[in-house]
Design a protein around this motif. Structure first.
Motif, short mmCIF file in Angstrom:
data_model
loop_
_atom_site.label_atom_id
_atom_site.label_comp_id
_atom_site.label_asym_id
_atom_site.label_seq_id
_atom_site.Cartn_x
_atom_site.Cartn_y
_atom_site.Cartn_z
N UNK A 150 36.46 69.46 57.19
CA UNK A 150 37.80 68.97 57.51
C UNK A 150 38.40 68.14 56.38
N UNK A 151 37.56 67.71 55.44
CA UNK A 151 38.04 66.89 54.31
C UNK A 151 38.41 67.74 53.10
N UNK A 152 38.58 69.03 53.29
CA UNK A 152 38.98 69.93 52.20
C UNK A 152 40.05 70.88 52.69
N UNK A 153 40.89 71.32 51.78
CA UNK A 153 41.83 72.40 52.09
C UNK A 153 41.10 73.70 51.76
N UNK A 154 40.25 74.10 52.68
CA UNK A 154 39.31 75.18 52.45
C UNK A 154 39.75 76.46 53.17
N UNK A 155 39.57 77.58 52.49
CA UNK A 155 39.95 78.85 53.09
C UNK A 155 39.23 79.14 54.39
N UNK A 156 38.00 78.64 54.54
CA UNK A 156 37.22 78.94 55.75
C UNK A 156 37.79 78.29 57.01
N UNK A 157 38.70 77.33 56.86
CA UNK A 157 39.33 76.69 58.02
C UNK A 157 40.48 77.53 58.59
N UNK A 158 41.02 78.43 57.80
CA UNK A 158 42.27 79.07 58.17
C UNK A 158 42.17 80.19 59.20
N UNK A 159 41.04 80.87 59.37
CA UNK A 159 40.95 81.81 60.49
C UNK A 159 41.16 81.14 61.85
N UNK A 160 40.74 79.87 61.98
CA UNK A 160 40.99 79.15 63.22
C UNK A 160 42.48 78.88 63.39
N UNK A 161 43.18 78.53 62.29
CA UNK A 161 44.63 78.37 62.35
C UNK A 161 45.30 79.67 62.77
N UNK A 162 44.80 80.77 62.23
CA UNK A 162 45.38 82.08 62.56
C UNK A 162 45.24 82.38 64.05
N UNK A 163 44.09 82.04 64.64
CA UNK A 163 43.91 82.26 66.08
C UNK A 163 44.95 81.48 66.88
N UNK A 164 45.21 80.24 66.45
CA UNK A 164 46.19 79.40 67.14
C UNK A 164 47.59 80.02 67.05
N UNK A 165 47.96 80.45 65.84
CA UNK A 165 49.30 81.01 65.65
C UNK A 165 49.48 82.31 66.41
#
Length: 288
Positions: A150-165
């Motif tokens: 959570x302390x990085x702007x990491x690509x691996x976090x974004x699939x979770x964002x995609x699920x939300x959207x």
């Protein structure tokens, strides 16, 4: 896949025209997800906080155990050089990124000092000032640091964002209001958020479950300098329902008004408009 046009890519010491191939099939960043990026914006000839975005991508790399190879100062100069090739009125998304090349002996952790860097410029229009979005709740949550980076702007976090959207859009809304593991509001699927109640702006306190954005911090500094009241605090879903105004804060659009949250609608947004005006006043001193 690109989401803009007129792409230029800095890779291996020089500029290339177009969306060139930069990652190989066996690169650790591709099959193990060890990639980070950041985003700045050129608009109206202005490039605010470029230095802060370049510094943050290096911190993100370190948080993901990737070795940064370009100083923030050099990154700024590379970006400026590439941006000068665009038309004076172009709106450009500035995206520096790192990924690991090799893995350790088990292949899972990235190998130290085995890093690639690219900086991608992509022409993408700024959303109109009056373009609002709508919010709904989501079943998905923000992770904690013990679960993800959570302390990085990491690509691996974004699939979770995609699920939300995707969930929000299937429900007929533009974005999702996301809670942390404790059920308090964290941010949205794509940006930090503020509410306004009785003229006072409030934003979820940075508790380590989401990236506390550069633009978010800039808005708070601008508001305080203008004598406006703004607080970081614990916010609940009900606080958002009871708000007078809600707006999103992020690099891509800077300020996005929210017109509705589920069945609650918001009317005029004078405080949001003022915060946008304050940001543009600040940005005026950051010319390319």
């Amino acid at each position: 896949m690109a989401f803009g046009t007129n792409i230029r890519t800095w890779f291996e010491g020089k500029w290339h025209e177009g969306d060139i191939a930069v990652m190989r099939a066996a690169d650790h960043g591709l099959w193990q997800g060890s990639s980070v990026f950041d985003g700045a914006r050129l608009f109206e000839g202005l490039i605010p906080d470029l230095d802060l975005h370049c510094a943050r991508v290096n911190r993100s790399a370190q948080a993901l155990m990737i070795t940064p190879t370009i100083s923030a100062e050099d990154m700024v100069e590379i970006a400026r050089e590439g941006l000068r090739k665009y038309a004076p009125d172009a709106a450009v998304y500035v995206r520096p990124m790192y990924w690991a090349i090799d893995g350790s002996e088990l292949g899972i952790s990235p190998l130290e000092d085995s890093t690639r860097f690219a900086l991608c410029l992509e022409e993408v229009a700024m959303p109109p000032a009056d373009k609002a979005t709508t919010l709904t709740t989501t079943q998905f949550r923000r992770p904690v640091l013990a679960d993800n980076v959570c302390n990085a702007k990491a690509g691996c976090l974004y699939p979770n964002n995609a699920r939300m959207l995707v969930e929000a859009k299937r429900k007929g809304f533009g974005n999702a209001l996301v809670c942390d593991a404790m059920g308090n509001v964290a941010e949205t699927a794509s940006a930090n958020m503020f509410i306004v109640k009785d003229g006072v702006a409030m934003t979820p306190i940075a508790n380590g479950t989401f990236l506390s954005g550069i633009t978010r911090a800039r808005h708070m500094a601008n508001m305080r300098a203008a004598g406006m009241e703004v607080h970081e605090c614990v916010l609940t879903i009900e606080d958002v329902r009871q708000a007078d105004e809600v707006f999103l804060s992020g690099n891509f659009a800077k300020v996005t008004p929210v017109s509705a949250f589920d069945d609650v609608t918001y009317g005029d947004h004078p405080v949001t408009d003022r915060i946008r005006s304050l940001y543009w006043d600040f940005a005026a001193s950051h010319r390319l």
